[in-house]
Design a protein around this motif. Structure first.
Motif, PDB file in Angstrom:
ATOM      1  N   THR A 142      52.888  45.723  62.982  1.00  0.00           N
ATOM      2  CA  THR A 142      52.655  46.165  61.598  1.00  0.00           C
ATOM      3  C   THR A 142      51.995  45.047  60.789  1.00  0.00           C
ATOM      4  O   THR A 142      52.637  44.385  59.980  1.00  0.00           O
ATOM      5  N   ASP A 143      50.688  44.871  60.988  1.00  0.00           N
ATOM      6  CA  ASP A 143      50.009  43.738  60.368  1.00  0.00           C
ATOM      7  C   ASP A 143      49.309  44.090  59.058  1.00  0.00           C
ATOM      8  O   ASP A 143      48.428  43.363  58.604  1.00  0.00           O
ATOM      9  N   ALA A 144      49.698  45.202  58.426  1.00  0.00           N
ATOM     10  CA  ALA A 144      49.135  45.571  57.125  1.00  0.00           C
ATOM     11  C   ALA A 144      50.111  46.466  56.390  1.00  0.00           C
ATOM     12  O   ALA A 144      50.975  47.115  56.995  1.00  0.00           O
TER      13      ALA A 144
ATOM     14  N   TRP B 293      47.167  45.879  51.679  1.00  0.00           N
ATOM     15  CA  TRP B 293      47.515  44.459  51.586  1.00  0.00           C
ATOM     16  C   TRP B 293      47.578  43.915  53.005  1.00  0.00           C
ATOM     17  O   TRP B 293      48.277  44.462  53.861  1.00  0.00           O
ATOM     18  N   ARG B 294      46.849  42.856  53.243  1.00  0.00           N
ATOM     19  CA  ARG B 294      46.847  42.245  54.567  1.00  0.00           C
ATOM     20  C   ARG B 294      46.628  40.744  54.423  1.00  0.00           C
ATOM     21  O   ARG B 294      45.847  40.304  53.596  1.00  0.00           O
TER      22      ARG B 294
ATOM     23  N   THR C 285      48.321  48.917  41.242  1.00  0.00           N
ATOM     24  CA  THR C 285      47.105  48.288  41.772  1.00  0.00           C
ATOM     25  C   THR C 285      47.257  47.859  43.226  1.00  0.00           C
ATOM     26  O   THR C 285      46.266  47.569  43.897  1.00  0.00           O
ATOM     27  N   PHE C 286      48.478  47.783  43.699  1.00  0.00           N
ATOM     28  CA  PHE C 286      48.815  47.341  45.051  1.00  0.00           C
ATOM     29  C   PHE C 286      48.308  45.918  45.312  1.00  0.00           C
ATOM     30  O   PHE C 286      47.921  45.564  46.420  1.00  0.00           O
ATOM     31  N   THR C 287      48.308  45.118  44.272  1.00  0.00           N
ATOM     32  CA  THR C 287      47.956  43.706  44.397  1.00  0.00           C
ATOM     33  C   THR C 287      49.227  42.868  44.291  1.00  0.00           C
ATOM     34  O   THR C 287      50.228  43.289  43.712  1.00  0.00           O
ATOM     35  N   GLU C 288      49.165  41.668  44.846  1.00  0.00           N
ATOM     36  CA  GLU C 288      50.335  40.809  44.864  1.00  0.00           C
ATOM     37  C   GLU C 288      50.641  40.253  43.483  1.00  0.00           C
ATOM     38  O   GLU C 288      49.772  39.702  42.809  1.00  0.00           O
TER      39      GLU C 288
END
Length: 537
Positions: A437-439, A453-454, A501-504
């Protein structure tokens, strides 16, 4: 303890427990309104003495807790003191059989006792590593058996083991119950009797009124069976991990991965785990069973689909006389055999996984009398899913494939509190393909827009959505995930993403000397004063 290599294989080795809170280093910013704890369970110890477990879901259970307050985070963990853990530590060997590892007879027994013990089914383990969740003012860690573990979510102390058969006639329950806003909990569990054969039971747990019932009562005493669904084959039950629920219906998928009873009886002799005691039948279609919640009646229409395998339902809802099911689907059950540690610990370029797809199935509940055979009975215009009436009166469903991306979707989650069982717009999940599960993903199920997000060398766990207290839109909130960073021997952090936004937004980096395993499932527990934590839940 074996040395863990770099690459995704590092996630599948033993870790130590840290009972006392460990401070983390904050990078970025965690919103001040996020005040509570992320709780996760998973395997934490894969070796006992000179013996080792074989399967990912076999490792002895550990509970992880990230406590979040005022923008700061601490981490702590404890092994669950189950019978499986206590007896293994005492004997320094594997005592109870798990999914993929068979326990052997006690070498201290006499020769006759050891010989005959080979001919009995494996003991049922209480190694509750799959999920953790509240029920009324109680907190449980669960597996997929009738043995649960009661937990104190504040201290992570193990409070005792629970035998569910004392309260309800089921042999197993899923690790994914559904929760109502009033505290009512629904789950599904299998049972077997000579009179009825194998059945799938919908179980209801009514909320507990502690003031009326007293301190010794338990919410488990409020269990009752809503409906019993006969299995298609009376001597063989289908495997299932979750189910769907809407305001008016339950939806159960009987998929063609069936328990082979003779294999289970001979498992110990053949030195195979329970995972080897299931048979997959591609030619047998999946069966969707719809149950009315108000009276527990099974809808007479038989709904089928070409065979597929699934662990997780994303969401199920009603719209215009239809039930819409969104599910993470594999073409077959190969994934079950690929979770042995011998496969997971291979170098990244020597292993791969089948890609689960996000599929949408539509079940027309109100079939008109004028429906013609082989005609599509789905009237919803926004989906390409079909459901065609067959000559025998059954309805065969073909899905809409909603995830046309380079990665498969797994470990799905939604804004559960407000949108479970209702029309919704977004779901979140992990990407499963290649090494692991790399993303992490967010998907708009209406427009099919995808956010990702990756980060190189990082493997994220199941996302948990925490709604904003002042939120208006469905995705107003944050998402929490534990991430293992395999660049370093023991790198890990808690990731906080903006729901919209799915940003960190920020991350809480765990000190290098602390190893955090890859957890399976869990929940977010809001902060509350002592004695009021469960009321807040």
């Amino acid at each position: 303890m074996a040395a863990a290599p770099l690459g995704s294989a590092r996630m599948f080795f033993s870790v130590d427990e840290f009972p006392e809170p460990v401070p983390t280093t904050i990078k970025g910013e965690i919103p001040a309104w996020v005040s509570g704890s992320l709780m996760r369970t998973g395997p934490g110890k894969f070796e006992v003495g000179k013996e080792a477990y074989r399967y990912w879901f076999d490792g002895l259970a550990i509970v992880h807790k990230f406590n979040i307050k005022d923008g700061k985070v601490t981490y702590q963990s404890r092994f669950l003191e189950t019978e499986a853990y206590r007896e293994a530590m005492k004997a320094q060997r594997i005592v109870l059989s798990e999914y993929g590892t068979m326990a052997y007879p006690d070498p201290c027994k006499n020769i006759f006792a050891r010989f005959f013990s080979y001919f009995f089914p494996p003991d049922m383990s209480d190694n509750d590593l799959v999920n953790t969740f509240p029920m009324s003012d109680e907190f449980y860690c669960v597996n997929e058996t009738y043995r649960w573990t009661k937990l104190d979510p504040r201290t992570l102390d193990t409070l005792g083991q629970i035998d569910l058969t004392k309260y309800i006639a089921v042999n197993a329950l899923t690790a994914h119950p559904h929760h109502e806003s009033d505290g009512t909990v629904y789950n599904m569990g299998s049972s077997y009797s000579y009179k009825t054969g194998c059945q799938y039971n919908i179980v209801r747990f009514d909320p507990l009124d502690r003031k009326k019932c007293g301190p010794e009562a338990t919410v488990l005493e409020n269990a009752s069976i809503v409906c019993s669904i006969p299995a298609s084959y009376s001597l063989s039950a289908s495997y299932y991990h979750s189910f769907g629920m809407t305001p008016n219906y339950f939806v159960f998928i009987e998929q063609p991965l069936y328990m082979n009873i003779p294999k289970i009886l001979l498992a110990r002799i053949q030195d195979v785990g329970v995972t080897e005691c299931f048979d997959w039948y591609t030619e047998i279609p999946c069966r969707f069973v719809v149950v009315r919640r108000k009276d527990g009646e099974i809808i007479s229409t038989k709904y089928t689909a070409d065979s597929f395998f699934c662990f997780h339902h994303i969401n199920t809802y009603e719209e215009a006389g239809h039930l819409v099911l969104d599910v993470c689907c594999f073409e077959d059950a190969r994934i079950v055999k690929l979770l042995y540690l011998s496969h997971l610990r291979r170098p990244d370029d020597e292993k791969s996984f089948p890609e689960p797809q996000c599929r949408r199935y539509c079940l027309p509940i109100d079939l008109g009398q004028d429906e013609k055979v082989n005609n599509n009975t789905v009237k919803l215009t926004y989906t390409t899913a079909t459901a065609c009436l067959q000559q025998d009166g059954s309805v065969h469903c073909q899905p809409e494939h909603m995830s046309h991306v380079e990665k498969g979707f797994e470990f799905p989650t939604i804004n559960y509190t407000k949108y479970n069982g209702k029309p919704y717009r977004y779901f979140y999940g992990t990407g499963l393909a290649g090494a692991f599960t790399d993303a992490l993903f967010k998907m708009d199920v209406k427009t099919k827009k995808l956010w990702t997000w990756r980060e190189k060398h990082c493997y994220g766990s199941e996302l948990i959505f925490v709604p904003s207290p002042d939120g208006v839109e469905e995705d107003d909130g944050v998402l929490l995930a534990t991430v293992v960073d395999v660049k370093d021997e023991k790198g890990a952090f808690l990731l906080v993403l903006d729901g919209k936004t799915f940003t960190e937004l920020g991350r809480a980096v765990i000190p290098a000397h602390v190893g955090v395993g890859y957890g399976l499932h869990g929940c977010y527990v809001p902060e509350a004063p002592p004695g009021e934590i469960f009321q807040k839940l």
